[in-house]
Design a protein around this motif. Structure first.
Motif, short mmCIF file in Angstrom:
data_model
loop_
_atom_site.label_atom_id
_atom_site.label_comp_id
_atom_site.label_asym_id
_atom_site.label_seq_id
_atom_site.Cartn_x
_atom_site.Cartn_y
_atom_site.Cartn_z
N PRO A 7 42.38 39.29 30.91
CA PRO A 7 43.29 40.38 30.53
C PRO A 7 42.58 41.63 30.02
CG PRO A 7 44.06 38.29 29.64
CD PRO A 7 42.69 38.04 30.16
N MET A 8 41.32 41.49 29.60
CA MET A 8 40.58 42.63 29.04
C MET A 8 39.73 43.36 30.07
SD MET A 8 41.52 42.93 25.95
CE MET A 8 40.29 44.07 25.31
N LEU A 49 37.37 46.73 29.82
CA LEU A 49 35.95 46.64 30.11
C LEU A 49 35.51 47.72 31.10
CD1 LEU A 49 33.68 44.82 29.12
CD2 LEU A 49 34.04 43.35 31.11
N ASP A 50 36.40 48.06 32.02
CA ASP A 50 36.09 49.15 32.96
C ASP A 50 35.87 50.47 32.20
OD1 ASP A 50 36.19 47.58 35.22
OD2 ASP A 50 38.31 47.99 35.62
N GLY A 51 36.62 50.68 31.14
CA GLY A 51 36.43 51.88 30.33
C GLY A 51 35.08 51.87 29.63
N VAL A 52 34.65 50.68 29.17
CA VAL A 52 33.33 50.55 28.55
C VAL A 52 32.24 50.88 29.58
CG1 VAL A 52 31.70 48.95 27.47
CG2 VAL A 52 34.14 48.85 26.88
N VAL A 53 32.42 50.39 30.80
CA VAL A 53 31.45 50.67 31.87
C VAL A 53 31.34 52.18 32.10
CG1 VAL A 53 30.99 50.44 34.34
CG2 VAL A 53 31.74 48.45 33.00
N PRO A 58 30.66 44.21 35.19
CA PRO A 58 31.71 43.60 34.37
C PRO A 58 32.28 42.37 35.09
CG PRO A 58 32.59 45.49 35.54
CD PRO A 58 31.14 45.40 35.93
N THR A 59 32.59 41.32 34.33
CA THR A 59 33.08 40.10 34.97
C THR A 59 33.85 39.24 33.97
OG1 THR A 59 32.41 38.14 36.24
CG2 THR A 59 30.94 38.84 34.46
#
Length: 301
Positions: free
Chosen positions: A13-14, A18-22, A38-39
């Protein structure tokens, strides 16, 4: 040439977060960062790792007993230890940040039996940095002018910030910390309490736990593993106790003063320990023994 590939693991769900962190990491244009993956799959995140930083843990919630917190974290770090065992290089360096960090680190190590226990450590560098900063502010010098503070024991409110072996550079001369500060009551009282309770103070002030200072401490910790410590300087790390140093029992992850060379840490031995220090070191060891015994019972080993 050294470069970094980041593998970022989170629950499904996160992944959008995580895409924003990338994106933020990409926007930093970091010179050594080659790729970011990310995975939500352990087999991807832990495959052939050189270094693992285990940040996620179950935080304590209102009404939760400590044994319930330990039980929840045993499940998390048993799983992550098993993933390291299955997928990571046997030379992997593992840093546990998620609290209770010392005991979570021990559980991860026990769950990865083919990886040397010496490859596992937990983060007490944040406490080490906090102690350096408090002394530096008291002496009106940069933090870089303070070296060889020690954090003994657990990353908790029982930790013992010790400055009996600390040196402070003032006007070109290095002084023992007690001589530089000239306030024994502060060093044995408010200083210790401030470092022990700093995390709670940050949460009270910003309504969130330490972020930037914790990230800096993680970077400091991993940099020193890779590049070593300076001559004559030691830093604090939670490492595996074999029962041979300073009377600390074996089979604990306990914070000691260490020096690092060739990616291998070594406890600094032979430091004089007075009765004041020994009492505090024993108290934090007792807490870790209780945590370990509770957690290992849940682990089933």
């Amino acid at each position: 040439m050294l470069f970094i590939i980041l593998l970022l693991l989170d629950i499904t769900p996160m992944l959008p977060v995580l895409d924003g962190v990338v994106m933020e990491l990409q926007d930093c244009a970091l010179p050594l960062l080659r790729d970011i993956i990310p995975t939500d799959k352990e087999e991807v995140a832990f495959k052939d790792l050189d270094a693992a930083i285990l940040v996620g843990s179950m935080p304590r919630k209102d009404g939760m007993e400590r044994k319930d917190l330990l039980k929840a974290n045993v499940a998390i770090f048993k799983s992550q230890g098993a993933a390291l065992e299955k997928y990571a290089k046997k030379t992997v360096k593992v840093l546990v940040v998620g609290n209770p960090a010392n005991t979570n680190c021990l559980i991860a190590a026990k769950s990865a039996p083919s990886i040397p226990k010496e490859n596992f450590s937990c983060l007490t560098r944040l406490d080490h940095n906090r102690a350096r900063s408090q002394v530096a502010m008291r002496c009106a010098v940069p933090a870089t002018h303070v070296r060889n503070v020690i954090i003994w024991g657990n990353h908790s409110s029982t930790q013992y910030p010790d400055v009996h072996h600390c040196l402070v550079n003032m006007s070109g001369s290095e002084l023992a910390c007690f001589d530089a500060v000239k306030d024994d009551a502060w060093l044995k009282g408010d200083f210790i309490a401030t470092v022990q309770q700093r995390g709670a103070a940050v949460i009270k002030a910003r309504k969130l736990s330490s972020a930037m200072s914790a990230a800096k401490a993680i970077c400091d910790h991993m940099r020193d593993i890779w590049t070593g410590t300076a001559d004559g300087e030691f830093i604090s790390m939670g490492v595996y106790s074999s029962g041979n140093s300073y009377g600390v029992p074996d089979d604990l992850i306990y914070s000691f003063p260490v020096q690092i060379k060739d990616k291998t840490w070594k406890i600094v031995e032979g430091l004089a320990i007075n009765s004041f220090s020994q009492t505090k070191m024993d108290a934090t060891a007792a807490e870790l023994i209780e945590e370990r015994d509770t957690a290992v019972a849940f682990l089933g080993v």
